[in-house]
Enzyme design. Structure first.
Site, PDB file in Angstrom:
ATOM      1  N   ASP A 122       0.848  -1.195   0.000  1.00  0.00           N
ATOM      2  CA  ASP A 122       0.000   0.000   0.000  1.00  0.00           C
ATOM      3  C   ASP A 122       0.882   1.242   0.000  1.00  0.00           C
ATOM      4  O   ASP A 122       1.900   1.304   0.708  1.00  0.00           O
ATOM      5  CB  ASP A 122      -0.908   0.001   1.224  1.00  0.00           C
ATOM      6  CG  ASP A 122      -1.914   1.139   1.179  1.00  0.00           C
ATOM      7  OD1 ASP A 122      -2.884   1.026   0.406  1.00  0.00           O
ATOM      8  OD2 ASP A 122      -1.690   2.122   1.899  1.00  0.00           O
TER       9      ASP A 122
ATOM     10  N   ASN B 121      -2.739  12.748  -3.418  1.00  0.00           N
ATOM     11  CA  ASN B 121      -3.696  13.146  -4.456  1.00  0.00           C
ATOM     12  C   ASN B 121      -4.274  14.526  -4.180  1.00  0.00           C
ATOM     13  O   ASN B 121      -4.423  15.344  -5.093  1.00  0.00           O
ATOM     14  CB  ASN B 121      -4.839  12.128  -4.531  1.00  0.00           C
ATOM     15  CG  ASN B 121      -4.569  11.031  -5.553  1.00  0.00           C
ATOM     16  OD1 ASN B 121      -3.748  11.211  -6.438  1.00  0.00           O
ATOM     17  ND2 ASN B 121      -5.247   9.907  -5.414  1.00  0.00           N
TER      18      ASN B 121
ATOM     19  N   GLU C 188      -4.719   2.378  -4.393  1.00  0.00           N
ATOM     20  CA  GLU C 188      -3.269   2.484  -4.277  1.00  0.00           C
ATOM     21  C   GLU C 188      -2.657   1.226  -3.690  1.00  0.00           C
ATOM     22  O   GLU C 188      -1.511   1.220  -3.245  1.00  0.00           O
ATOM     23  CB  GLU C 188      -2.905   3.706  -3.402  1.00  0.00           C
ATOM     24  CG  GLU C 188      -3.251   3.557  -1.930  1.00  0.00           C
ATOM     25  CD  GLU C 188      -4.681   3.941  -1.590  1.00  0.00           C
ATOM     26  OE1 GLU C 188      -4.948   4.168  -0.420  1.00  0.00           O
ATOM     27  OE2 GLU C 188      -5.533   4.029  -2.520  1.00  0.00           O
TER      28      GLU C 188
END
Length: 507
Positions: free
Chosen positions: A358, A366, A402
């Site tokens: 992860d 983001n 992700e």
């Protein structure tokens, strides 16, 4: 076959070859049939001509013998001329193409003439049919060489028999002439095809008549030629040969005519035998060639389309199993591979490791840098993961958002931790700025589970174990590798120092 383009072409080639083979067999049989038909026709013509000729010559010979028998009867020579002709000569002497029936004395002078009385004053002692009987008593029926008659017109041959005195001495000859036009008309009525020929010759090879007709050939001797030699070896026969007269190759059927010293041959030109066959063969080969070309062309076109279809299907399957952004397998493909490898590991007892990866604080990345930069970061992390799995059986996938997952078949926990640490370090070495992270760069946390550490009841439990190890890594400060069971942690902290693995075992 529909999945194998080369097989389509191969089968089409076999079909084309089979068609060619069948056509070749059919044409071969047609060629043999053409030869058989020509042979049968030639043999039938030879039999017909032989029987017709033999019958007429036999009748003429009987007329000669009747004259001899009549002259041997006392008083016949003293009969009045008209009555004597009626007694000695039957009506066969008046048939078309027959000349005169003559009685010659021992000096060759005509003493009795079937045509006129008194007989014509002609001496024929120089003719071969007179000399041969004068010189030998046991000749029997003699068929002369062709000659130009002195009493009539038209090249002729003569049939003659000897007359003898009671003491056996030579008394003269009975002779009847026959125009060669008889054989010319007989041959002209036979249809043998282009280039064919017919010939009648004496037993000594002297040519009497030939079709196609050439007056220069009449009287020519074929003694010593290859074909004549074969004519003399058997009463009848067939063979392929080349004519000495015109050099044309023909198939010959020959026969000796009855008890007469005559040989008849009927010859069919090889080119005539196969002329129609050549025409049909050209048509058949053209059609077969066109069919084969069409078959092969369609096969090639079909194979090309099939290759395009297979390539497209392969591409679609690849797209269906590949994450478009990262180029790694997608979740669906990963689930299929995980199920497959899980079952294999259960059967073989070999270890299976799973890495759950992860990206740390990715939502903040983001929000801070935007989704486009986030996509670039995801692709960069995916490259780091993909570049660090080397074996064909290893599988890397984008698990969701992700999060990534890596399957490592035949890999124990130590090897799995080593691979995971290599990936974590590779991401850190990207040095991609991330101010929302305590490390100020993009990092990943990795959870590791391995079937060699403990038994898992199901694949779901195995995945959950790796996921739990991942949460353990994230809860422990991120940018680290944690191996399940909890507590087996490869802890890499102290930003901004690049972490190093506490332990790394061989994979």
């Amino acid at each position: 076959m529909t999945r194998r383009p080369n097989a389509v072409i191969g089968v089409s080639v076999l079909i084309a070859c089979a068609i060619l083979g069948i056509a070749a067999w059919v044409l071969t049989e047609m060629r043999h049939d053409a030869l058989r038909r020509a042979q049968e026709a030639a043999i039938n013509v030879a039999l017909l001509v032989e029987r017709d000729t033999a019958r007429n010559l036999e009748l003429y010979d009987l007329s000669l013998q009747a004259v001899i028998e009549g002259l041997e009867h006392p008083g016949v020579r003293d009969l009045p001329p008209d009555l004597r002709r009626m007694v000695l000569f039957d009506r066969s002497a008046t048939a078309k193409d027959l000349g005169s029936l003559l009685v010659l004395d021992e000096d060759g002078n005509i003493v009795i003439d079937s045509k006129v009385d008194p007989p014509r004053r002609v001496n024929l002692s120089d003719r071969d049919y007179f000399r041969v009987h004068r010189d030998a008593a046991n000749v029997g029926l003699y068929v002369s060489h062709p000659f130009e008659p002195r009493l009539t017109t038209g090249t002729s041959i003569a049939m003659s028999r000897r007359l003898s005195h009671p003491d056996g001495s030579f008394a003269g000859v009975v002779v009847g002439t026959m125009r060669l036009n008889y054989f010319h008309n007989l041959f002209a009525g036979m249809n043998l095809g282009e280039g064919s020929s017919m010939a009648l010759m004496l037993a000594d090879g002297t040519m009497l008549m030939r079709r196609p007709y050439d007056p220069k050939i009449v009287g020519r001797s074929l003694m010593g030629t290859a074909n004549y030699t074969r004519f003399t070896q058997a009463p009848s026969g067939e063979f392929f040969g080349t004519a000495a007269i015109d050099g044309v190759e023909r198939w010959y059927a020959f026969r000796h005519i009855g008890n007469f010293p005559l040989i008849l041959d009927v010859a069919v030109a090889s080119r005539g035998i196969y002329a129609e066959w050549h025409r049909r063969a050209w048509i058949i080969w053209s059609l077969v060639g066109a069919v084969d070309v069409i078959i092969l062309t369609l096969a090639v076109l079909f194979a090309q389309q099939l290759r395009r279809r297979i390539a497209m299907e392969t591409e679609l399957r690849s797209l269906a199993r590949t994450d478009a952004l990262t180029g790694l397998c997608n979740r669906r493909a990963f689930d299929e591979m995980a199920e497959l490898e899980w079952r294999r590991a259960q059967r073989s007892g070999l270890p299976l490791s799973l890495l759950m990866i992860d990206i740390d604080h990715f939502k903040g990345f983001n929000d801070l840098y935007g989704h486009s930069a986030g996509d670039d970061a995801l692709a960069a992390v995916a490259r780091c993961i993909g570049e660090n799995i080397r074996r064909p059986g290893d599988t890397a996938a984008r698990y969701g958002g992700e999060e990534f997952a890596v399957l490592l078949p035949d890999t124990g926990d130590a090897g799995a931790v080593r691979v995971a640490e290599t990936m974590r370090a590779a991401v850190q070495e990207l040095d991609r700025r991330h101010v929302a992270s305590p490390y100020h760069i993009v990092t990943v946390s990795i959870g590791v589970a391995c079937t060699s550490e403990r038994r898992f009841a199901t694949l779901r439990a195995f995945v959950n174990a790796a996921d739990a190890a991942l949460y353990e890594a994230k809860g422990g400060g991120r940018n680290r590798v944690v191996c399940e069971p909890a507590g087996a942690v490869s802890d890499f902290i102290a930003p901004p120092t690049v972490p190093t693995a506490n332990t790394r075992s061989a994979r």
